[in-house]
Enzyme design. Sequence first.
Site, PDB file in Angstrom:
ATOM      1  N   CYS A  25       1.111  -0.915   0.140  1.00 44.34           N
ATOM      2  CA  CYS A  25       0.391  -0.152  -0.051  1.00 44.34           C
ATOM      3  C   CYS A  25       1.012   1.627  -0.225  1.00 44.34           C
ATOM      4  O   CYS A  25       1.949   0.954  -0.014  1.00 44.34           O
ATOM      5  CB  CYS A  25      -0.932  -0.019   1.558  1.00 44.34           C
ATOM      6  SG  CYS A  25      -0.492   1.073   2.847  1.00 44.34           S
ATOM      7  N   CYS A  58       3.544   1.957   2.271  1.00 42.30           N
ATOM      8  CA  CYS A  58       4.721   1.551   3.077  1.00 42.30           C
ATOM      9  C   CYS A  58       5.804   2.680   1.726  1.00 42.30           C
ATOM     10  O   CYS A  58       6.943   3.229   2.515  1.00 42.30           O
ATOM     11  CB  CYS A  58       4.478   0.289   1.758  1.00 42.30           C
ATOM     12  SG  CYS A  58       3.840  -0.824   2.430  1.00 42.30           S
ATOM     13  N   CYS A  60      17.880   3.838 -47.942  1.00 38.58           N
ATOM     14  CA  CYS A  60      18.491   5.264 -47.468  1.00 38.58           C
ATOM     15  C   CYS A  60      18.634   4.895 -46.199  1.00 38.58           C
ATOM     16  O   CYS A  60      19.733   5.715 -44.835  1.00 38.58           O
ATOM     17  CB  CYS A  60      17.987   6.352 -47.407  1.00 38.58           C
ATOM     18  SG  CYS A  60      16.879   6.180 -49.074  1.00 38.58           S
ATOM     19  N   ASP A  97     -11.193 -23.500 -31.182  1.00 43.17           N
ATOM     20  CA  ASP A  97     -12.096 -24.791 -29.763  1.00 43.17           C
ATOM     21  C   ASP A  97     -13.275 -24.051 -30.340  1.00 43.17           C
ATOM     22  O   ASP A  97     -13.634 -23.068 -30.104  1.00 43.17           O
ATOM     23  CB  ASP A  97     -10.919 -23.494 -29.006  1.00 43.17           C
ATOM     24  CG  ASP A  97     -11.416 -24.171 -28.065  1.00 43.17           C
ATOM     25  OD1 ASP A  97     -11.304 -25.466 -27.377  1.00 43.17           O
ATOM     26  OD2 ASP A  97     -12.321 -22.763 -26.914  1.00 43.17           O
TER      27      ASP A  97
END
Length: 809
Positions: free
Chosen positions: A54, A57, A129, A504
């Site tokens: 959090c 801290c 180039c 699937d």
Amino acid sequence: MKFKKSLNLVNVAPSAPPTDTCCTSEDRHSDNSETIPDDAVGHKTEFIVFGMDCSACTNTIEKAVRQTEGISQVQVNYSTGKMKVVALEEAVFEKLPATVERLGYTLEKVQQKGNVRTYSIEGMDCSSCALTIENHLKSQSAVKHVSVNFSSGKMTIEHDNTVEDIIKEVSKAGYKASLVSRNRSGEVKKGKSGINRVVLSGVLLLIGFIGSYTGVSEFLVNVIYAAAIVLGGYKPAKSAFYAVKSRSLDMNVLMTAAVLGAAAIGEWFEGATVVWLFALGNILQEMSIEKTRNSIRSLIDLAPPEAFVKSGQQLIRKPVEEISVGEVIVVKPGDKIPLDGEVISGESSVNQAPITGESIPVDKHLGDSVYAGTINEHGSLDIRVTKLVEDTTISKIIHLVEEAQEQKAPTEAFVDKFARVYTPIVFILALSVMLFPPLFIPGTWGDWFYKGLELLVVACPCALVISTPVAIVSAIGNAAKNGVLIKGGAFLEIAGRITAIAFDKTGTLTEGKPSVSQVIATGTTEGELLSIAHTLEEYSTHPIAKAVVGYAKAKDFNALQGEKFRNIVGKGVGAVIGGQEYFAGNLKLFQALNYPVRELESQIDHLQQEGHTIVIVGTQDKILGVIAVADSVRETSVKAVRDLHRVGISQVVMLTGDNEGTAKKVAAQTGVNRYFAELLPENKVNSIKQLQDEGYLVAMVGDGINDAPALATANLGVAMGGAGTDTAMETADIVLMADNLEKLPHTIKLSRAAIRVIKQNIWFSLIIKATALILIFPELLTLWIAVISDTGAALIVILNSMRLLRIKN
């Protein structure tokens, strides 16, 4: 694919000292530190901080680090998980890991790299180039690494000198560089000096031509032609100088040599005409190529640069780069959404076409995800930010598309190799024609020298080299605008050759949200059957298991106390409940348990023939009942399969672990002409291999996660629903951003069109070159016609490729 995060420095007020309890949602998203200016005095470094749960801290870490002797400034950013530190001496940094570790956190020093920047390059009209610029910059000691991409017009370079130094060096090579700012298009503002020089050169050419027929002295006419050559040929000559210096043999070198040769033998009109046509052709090519590049750059400008951030009852306008995860932004009707997030208040319809290509706006409610770059059409939305600006879906799309542009297709790689061999061969041949024939064959030296000059012009493989990359960039740009990410030219080419597509079933052809349609209790009550099924399926993530659990919850039948849970792959699950082991699974499971199921076979067969998936619940000695689950077919899938047949896909195949009856019914509903049923996960791979053994080039379409082995085995992996999952965007070769198959037929059609255009371009370029070579020796070719054949062919190839931008879904 990993995306680098940069440190966001946010100016906020310090909060209360941290406690052991977790902070509130508002505290959680604040960064409690002062911004460290870029010009802060001292040694600077960055650390990644692990263990912060959090924002409180950050205060703890900052206070401890600030107390360390020698530290002048420190700033910890909770959102990015980084700490920026300024110290009087570098040795002080070695103390910090131990200091922070005592607080319960760990540090990892961010490896400092050189300045890696991206520049937009103006003036490139073929890949030679790009090579010239690369070779020139590689000779600079301050340049660590450089990569110039002709297709995107971008240069990525790591250098220790200033931006101005790099721009100056690129300018020396005859091109214009402009620094690309973060999350902006970096589009170069076109200068008109090049166009003005071409116009003036053309005017002088016309004056000289008219003067030669109106009695003006030959000397004065030649002076006018010489002035036209200098004006029109300044840029090519400058580029040619640096190309030779960098040991590159590009079109500028060949053209400059041809013009100087023409002047040397007194063909001033020819030389001036060649210069003017070449310069005009280059400008037209640049304008055309820029249109294809802008098809990608337009994506970059989709998301707004600023957002309204909610601070109490106030709305504060902030740059998106300064907004942290967890902050709340407000998006008004008609505005673009600036960052990815989750709706926490309000309802609206959002036009997601810029991301997913969906034509119909999607309704958004509390808890729904929204994406940067999409358009809020009606109601006002409060959105909690879930991703930093560099991690948004649109940022990842841009990153992937730009990477795709840099990936050379097999055809492009072959053409480049061919051009590298072809150009020096023709160059040597041109010198040979100038030097040797006059020694052995009657004819003036000037005639053979002129033929050699024509060969020099014909040696430019510009149209051939440009034939593939412009087509690929155009096709990838078209796909991206339609919500399809094609991750490179190689995959574009494969998609155009696909002959079979395997899908699937669950979540791809069907909605993927099955529901319980019938419960048959045979050895117990319906309530006990559902409670036991709820217990067995509670921890499974399979859609059918979720349907059973959801149905039991809706009926208020709670789970029982279970233990020793186990998964029986491809068959079902088992667990011990009240000292007795129970099972839930398919018919194969109970056949493996040697339980006679003859009395239920007729009911099971009937349900399966109607398209139901069957979940049998029981013990080794007794069947308690059967739960029938059905999944509905997506309407978009039916249309997609029909359109795939229409574009010529000969085999549309369905792969499913469901029983034969369910597979047959879904196949009939969707229109697939073949299916493989009752497949274990590894059997899907075998099915793909079987199709490949039958001679098909196979694409596999799935969700990018569960179907990973089959996606990897197929010739082409296609993931759908990429806007909602990072995994899908990272694993597949092609990503359908929307959660439907509508864009798949368009992708196949676009890929096939791209292959046709590439073949047309290559054959056209080769035929033009061959014709020009043949016409040199019968003296039917002039220098200026040779230039038209080269620049004209290149322009036609570009315009032909640009047709891919206009192909509609």
